[in-house]
Design a protein around this motif. Structure first.
Motif, PDB file in Angstrom:
ATOM      1  N   LYS A  16       0.893  -1.082   0.014  1.00  0.00           N
ATOM      2  CA  LYS A  16       0.077   0.063  -0.040  1.00  0.00           C
ATOM      3  C   LYS A  16       1.068   1.288  -0.112  1.00  0.00           C
ATOM      4  N   GLY A  17       1.996   1.297   0.480  1.00  0.00           N
ATOM      5  CA  GLY A  17       3.017   2.364   0.475  1.00  0.00           C
ATOM      6  C   GLY A  17       3.346   2.853  -0.834  1.00  0.00           C
ATOM      7  N   ILE A  18       3.176   2.040  -1.906  1.00  0.00           N
ATOM      8  CA  ILE A  18       3.371   2.456  -3.284  1.00  0.00           C
ATOM      9  C   ILE A  18       2.247   3.299  -3.747  1.00  0.00           C
ATOM     10  N   VAL A  22       2.109   7.267  -5.111  1.00  0.00           N
ATOM     11  CA  VAL A  22       1.505   7.599  -6.463  1.00  0.00           C
ATOM     12  C   VAL A  22       0.427   8.726  -6.029  1.00  0.00           C
ATOM     13  N   SER A  23      -0.582   8.393  -5.006  1.00  0.00           N
ATOM     14  CA  SER A  23      -1.479   9.477  -4.761  1.00  0.00           C
ATOM     15  C   SER A  23      -0.934  10.901  -4.309  1.00  0.00           C
ATOM     16  N   LYS A  24       0.145  10.706  -3.746  1.00  0.00           N
ATOM     17  CA  LYS A  24       0.817  11.965  -3.156  1.00  0.00           C
ATOM     18  C   LYS A  24       1.554  12.748  -4.193  1.00  0.00           C
ATOM     19  N   GLN A  34      -6.854  10.740  -1.470  1.00  0.00           N
ATOM     20  CA  GLN A  34      -7.588   9.781  -1.157  1.00  0.00           C
ATOM     21  C   GLN A  34      -8.634   9.152  -2.254  1.00  0.00           C
ATOM     22  N   ASP A  35      -9.109  10.155  -2.858  1.00  0.00           N
ATOM     23  CA  ASP A  35     -10.023   9.735  -3.926  1.00  0.00           C
ATOM     24  C   ASP A  35      -8.951   8.933  -5.156  1.00  0.00           C
ATOM     25  N   LEU A  36      -7.995   9.386  -5.347  1.00  0.00           N
ATOM     26  CA  LEU A  36      -7.136   8.734  -6.281  1.00  0.00           C
ATOM     27  C   LEU A  36      -6.720   7.346  -5.921  1.00  0.00           C
ATOM     28  N   PHE A  37      -6.234   7.508  -4.408  1.00  0.00           N
ATOM     29  CA  PHE A  37      -6.113   6.267  -4.007  1.00  0.00           C
ATOM     30  C   PHE A  37      -7.107   5.107  -4.059  1.00  0.00           C
ATOM     31  N   GLN A  38      -8.435   5.599  -3.782  1.00  0.00           N
ATOM     32  CA  GLN A  38      -9.358   4.476  -4.012  1.00  0.00           C
ATOM     33  C   GLN A  38      -9.835   4.142  -5.331  1.00  0.00           C
ATOM     34  N   TRP A  60       3.674  -4.882 -11.630  1.00  0.00           N
ATOM     35  CA  TRP A  60       2.380  -4.758 -12.020  1.00  0.00           C
ATOM     36  C   TRP A  60       1.480  -3.802 -11.300  1.00  0.00           C
ATOM     37  N   MET A  61       1.497  -3.719 -10.191  1.00  0.00           N
ATOM     38  CA  MET A  61       0.624  -2.542  -9.329  1.00  0.00           C
ATOM     39  C   MET A  61       1.302  -1.280  -9.808  1.00  0.00           C
ATOM     40  N   TYR A  62       2.613  -1.115  -9.995  1.00  0.00           N
ATOM     41  CA  TYR A  62       3.110   0.203 -10.229  1.00  0.00           C
ATOM     42  C   TYR A  62       2.336   0.710 -11.445  1.00  0.00           C
ATOM     43  N   ARG A  63       2.483  -0.215 -12.560  1.00  0.00           N
ATOM     44  CA  ARG A  63       1.969   0.114 -13.774  1.00  0.00           C
ATOM     45  C   ARG A  63       0.603   0.597 -13.877  1.00  0.00           C
TER      46      ARG A  63
END
Length: 167
Positions: A16-18, A22-24, A34-38, A60-63
């Motif tokens: 989840k740190g990733i 990215v959101s920040k 928070q919206d982007l995270f969701q 894969w998650m980064y992409r």
């Protein structure tokens, strides 16, 4: 179905740190972050069946996260943010952790002013990706990734200097 959901949630929890980074990097406002995270979580779940273990889950998650952030940013068409962080706002009696937090916050605000591709290159570099891996993730050559990274670093340095933080 329960097993698949639990596996997904465990993987998300482990990485989840990733998603927070990215959101920040892409959004300045905590609510927007928070919206982007969701939104990233939703996109990860929607495309989870396409993950075939051909690469590490985190890769894969980064992409997915970066692509989602770029699309989210385009859809939102956020207003231009104006950040004025004056050096006098930093108290002399701040502890090292407060100073470090201030520096990190200032860094993220500067990163937000970069172009989308530059944000992605900086993000991958911060996560320890090699030039080759950055190129593969962004669909560019290793040499091009190296050049883009150096240019992004220079832009970031200029933005930070222009905001009065200094080096």
């Amino acid at each position: 179905m329960k097993e698949k959901e639990q596996e997904f949630l465990t993987r998300i929890e482990n990485h989840k740190g990733i998603l927070y980074k990215v959101s920040k990097m892409y959004m300045d406002n905590p609510d927007d972050q928070q919206d982007l995270f969701q939104e990233i979580i939703c996109q990860l779940w929607k495309s989870y069946d396409s993950f075939k273990n051909a690469s590490q889950f985190s890769t894969w998650m980064y992409r997915v996260a970066v692509n989602t952030a770029i699309v989210f940013l385009k859809k939102e068409k956020k207003k231009v943010d104006k950040y004025e962080i004056a050096s006098e706002n930093i108290k002399e009696d701040e502890s090292d952790s407060d100073i470090k937090e201030s520096q990190i916050e200032h860094f993220y605000k500067a990163v937000q002013k970069l172009e989308k591709i530059d944000k992605a290159v900086i993000f991958y570099q911060l996560e320890g990706f090699s030039h080759k891996e950055i190129g593969e993730n962004l669909g560019i050559s290793e040499g091009n990734a190296r050049v883009k990274l150096n240019r992004a670093k220079e832009k970031l340095k200029d933005i930070i200097k222009n905001q009065g933080y200094g080096f």
